[in-house]
Write a protein that holds these residues in place. Structure first.
Motif, mmCIF file in Angstrom:
data_model
loop_
_atom_site.group_PDB
_atom_site.id
_atom_site.type_symbol
_atom_site.label_atom_id
_atom_site.label_comp_id
_atom_site.label_asym_id
_atom_site.label_seq_id
_atom_site.Cartn_x
_atom_site.Cartn_y
_atom_site.Cartn_z
ATOM 1 N N VAL A 1 7.993 5.610 3.576
ATOM 2 C CA VAL A 1 7.508 6.706 4.429
ATOM 3 C C VAL A 1 5.996 6.619 4.623
ATOM 4 N N LEU A 2 5.237 6.600 3.531
ATOM 5 C CA LEU A 2 3.777 6.578 3.668
ATOM 6 C C LEU A 2 3.245 5.207 4.093
ATOM 7 N N GLY A 3 3.967 4.160 3.745
ATOM 8 C CA GLY A 3 3.541 2.823 4.174
ATOM 9 C C GLY A 3 2.529 2.156 3.257
ATOM 10 N N PHE A 4 2.389 2.658 2.017
ATOM 11 C CA PHE A 4 1.568 1.940 1.037
ATOM 12 C C PHE A 4 2.202 0.561 0.836
ATOM 13 N N ARG A 5 1.391 -0.420 0.460
ATOM 14 C CA ARG A 5 1.887 -1.800 0.386
ATOM 15 C C ARG A 5 2.022 -2.251 -1.077
ATOM 16 N N LEU A 6 3.129 -2.912 -1.365
ATOM 17 C CA LEU A 6 3.380 -3.371 -2.735
ATOM 18 C C LEU A 6 2.477 -4.560 -3.059
ATOM 19 N N SER A 7 1.732 -4.460 -4.176
ATOM 20 C CA SER A 7 0.902 -5.575 -4.638
ATOM 21 C C SER A 7 1.720 -6.475 -5.554
ATOM 22 N N ASP A 8 2.318 -5.874 -6.564
ATOM 23 C CA ASP A 8 3.163 -6.605 -7.503
ATOM 24 C C ASP A 8 3.848 -5.628 -8.431
ATOM 25 N N THR A 9 4.636 -6.173 -9.338
ATOM 26 C CA THR A 9 5.314 -5.352 -10.329
ATOM 27 C C THR A 9 5.100 -5.985 -11.705
ATOM 28 N N ILE A 10 5.188 -5.160 -12.729
ATOM 29 C CA ILE A 10 5.190 -5.661 -14.108
ATOM 30 C C ILE A 10 6.434 -5.102 -14.780
ATOM 31 N N GLU A 11 7.250 -6.012 -15.314
ATOM 32 C CA GLU A 11 8.504 -5.603 -15.940
ATOM 33 C C GLU A 11 8.413 -5.831 -17.434
ATOM 34 N N PHE A 12 8.539 -4.767 -18.193
ATOM 35 C CA PHE A 12 8.518 -4.903 -19.646
ATOM 36 C C PHE A 12 9.270 -3.748 -20.268
ATOM 37 N N THR A 13 9.834 -3.981 -21.425
ATOM 38 C CA THR A 13 10.693 -3.028 -22.141
ATOM 39 C C THR A 13 11.680 -2.342 -21.190
ATOM 40 N N GLY A 14 12.228 -3.133 -20.280
ATOM 41 C CA GLY A 14 13.287 -2.631 -19.409
ATOM 42 C C GLY A 14 12.835 -1.766 -18.257
ATOM 43 N N ARG A 15 11.528 -1.615 -18.085
ATOM 44 C CA ARG A 15 11.029 -0.790 -16.975
ATOM 45 C C ARG A 15 10.166 -1.642 -16.062
ATOM 46 N N LYS A 16 10.153 -1.275 -14.785
ATOM 47 C CA LYS A 16 9.357 -2.032 -13.834
ATOM 48 C C LYS A 16 8.274 -1.124 -13.245
ATOM 49 N N VAL A 17 7.020 -1.451 -13.542
ATOM 50 C CA VAL A 17 5.894 -0.708 -12.986
ATOM 51 C C VAL A 17 5.589 -1.270 -11.603
ATOM 52 N N HIS A 18 5.434 -0.387 -10.622
ATOM 53 C CA HIS A 18 5.117 -0.795 -9.248
ATOM 54 C C HIS A 18 3.655 -0.477 -8.946
ATOM 55 N N PHE A 19 2.955 -1.453 -8.370
ATOM 56 C CA PHE A 19 1.529 -1.322 -8.045
ATOM 57 C C PHE A 19 1.362 -1.407 -6.528
ATOM 58 N N LEU A 20 0.712 -0.403 -5.939
ATOM 59 C CA LEU A 20 0.623 -0.292 -4.480
ATOM 60 C C LEU A 20 -0.828 -0.230 -4.029
ATOM 61 N N HIS A 21 -1.119 -0.889 -2.894
ATOM 62 C CA HIS A 21 -2.485 -0.837 -2.366
ATOM 63 C C HIS A 21 -2.523 -0.264 -0.952
ATOM 64 N N VAL A 22 -3.683 0.268 -0.616
ATOM 65 C CA VAL A 22 -3.921 0.815 0.730
ATOM 66 C C VAL A 22 -5.201 0.235 1.331
ATOM 67 N N ASN A 23 -5.917 -0.541 0.548
ATOM 68 C CA ASN A 23 -7.156 -1.221 0.958
ATOM 69 C C ASN A 23 -7.279 -2.431 0.018
ATOM 70 N N PRO A 24 -8.363 -3.182 0.052
ATOM 71 C CA PRO A 24 -8.398 -4.383 -0.802
ATOM 72 C C PRO A 24 -8.357 -4.124 -2.313
ATOM 73 N N ARG A 25 -8.596 -2.904 -2.754
ATOM 74 C CA ARG A 25 -8.433 -2.648 -4.198
ATOM 75 C C ARG A 25 -7.004 -2.995 -4.579
ATOM 76 N N HIS A 26 -6.815 -3.732 -5.666
ATOM 77 C CA HIS A 26 -5.480 -4.224 -6.037
ATOM 78 C C HIS A 26 -4.427 -3.122 -6.050
ATOM 79 N N HIS A 27 -4.748 -1.987 -6.625
ATOM 80 C CA HIS A 27 -3.839 -0.834 -6.486
ATOM 81 C C HIS A 27 -4.624 0.468 -6.535
#
Ligand SMILES: [Fe+2]
Length: 284
Positions: A162-188
């Motif tokens: 909906v908002l259109g934030f862009r996925l940078s990457d994910t980190i998967e550990f202890t069974g959970r996946k953290v999602h990192f999103l950017h809207v400008n050149p800052r990584h997230h």
């Protein structure tokens, strides 16, 4: 592509405003520009304020301010949200209270209040950090926020689709996946992970400084004042920031860091990491 160009400001609730005033200035190095004793207003750069800490007990996060470029972009974002079935409120009174030209608000998939704005106040008086800190803001916006969400699919739908934030990457550990999103050149500017134990809640917000020595000096200050350190100094695998984590007086954490990576959308590839850190970031 989202109309949002950066994290603009953060509103928190706290029961002990004096603790926040002392912590915000003496530890974080922000400038206290409070106008009354009901709200602690803190500056981090040329903007009139970046953090507002309100006297209150209900819910830690009062609001998250996301910036758009101008009035036309705000209108476009409002239409996009409405088309997705999100209840959007144009709120001139709130705009006046925040010192911005235009503002609309809604709630995210976890009920957190989001404020989209343009036209932030830039006062004549220069930013003066009481600790001589310089923060990385400008086109990269104000650091990032990290949320524990109740429903990952709903959060992804709201922020990515909906908002259109862009996925940078994910980190998967202890069974959970953290999602990192950017809207400008800052990584997230935003990260979230599903975690029923804490959600919905702000896990931390991050402030980036221009000098690694200011990370070290702040760590010394944390040590001297007995601020609870929650993660030792370390370097993240994905954004490559060197940072540490500590408690703040509202109960969540602050990540204080340096040297975050920049994203170029023309060449960026999404990755999935299997660890949060290359070294350090040890938690008791
Ligand atoms: Fe972070």
């Amino acid at each position: 592509m989202t109309e949002v160009v950066g994290l603009g400001y953060l509103g928190l609730n706290a029961t002990d405003l004096d603790a926040w005033r002392s912590y915000g200035t003496g530890v974080l190095g922000l400038q206290d520009v409070s106008a009354d004793d009901q709200t602690v207003l803190l500056r981090a750069d040329e903007r009139g304020w970046r953090f507002a800490i309100h006297q209150g007990e209900v819910g830690e996060v009062a609001y998250v301010g996301w910036e758009v470029a101008n009035s036309a972009q705000l209108d476009a974002l409002g239409r996009r949200l409405a088309a997705a079935g999100v209840a959007v409120i144009h709120d001139p009174d709130c705009a006046a209270a925040r010192g911005v030209e235009g503002l609309l608000r809604c709630t995210d998939s976890d009920g957190h209040r989001l404020e989209f704005f343009y036209g932030a106040l830039v006062p004549k008086d220069p930013f003066v950090s009481p600790r001589g800190i310089r923060f990385v803001t400008g086109d990269l916006g104000l650091g990032h926020v990290f949320f524990f969400v109740t429903d990952l699919a709903q959060a992804k739908r709201f922020y990515l689709d909906v908002l259109g934030f862009r996925l940078s990457d994910t980190i998967e550990f202890t069974g959970r996946k953290v999602h990192f999103l950017h809207v400008n050149p800052r990584h997230h500017s935003l990260a979230f992970v599903e975690n029923d134990k804490y959600a919905p809640a702000l896990g931390h917000f991050m402030l980036e400084v221009t000098d690694i020595d200011d990370v070290g000096r702040t760590l010394d200050e944390v040590d001297a004042r007995g601020v609870p350190l929650t993660e030792t100094l370390g370097r993240h695998t994905n954004d490559l920031a060197i940072s540490f984590f500590m408690k703040n007086p509202s109960g969540s954490e602050v990540e204080y860091g340096y040297d975050g990576r920049l994203v170029d959308d023309a060449t960026w590839r999404v990755s999935n990491y299997d660890s949060t850190s290359l070294w350090g970031h040890h938690r008791d």
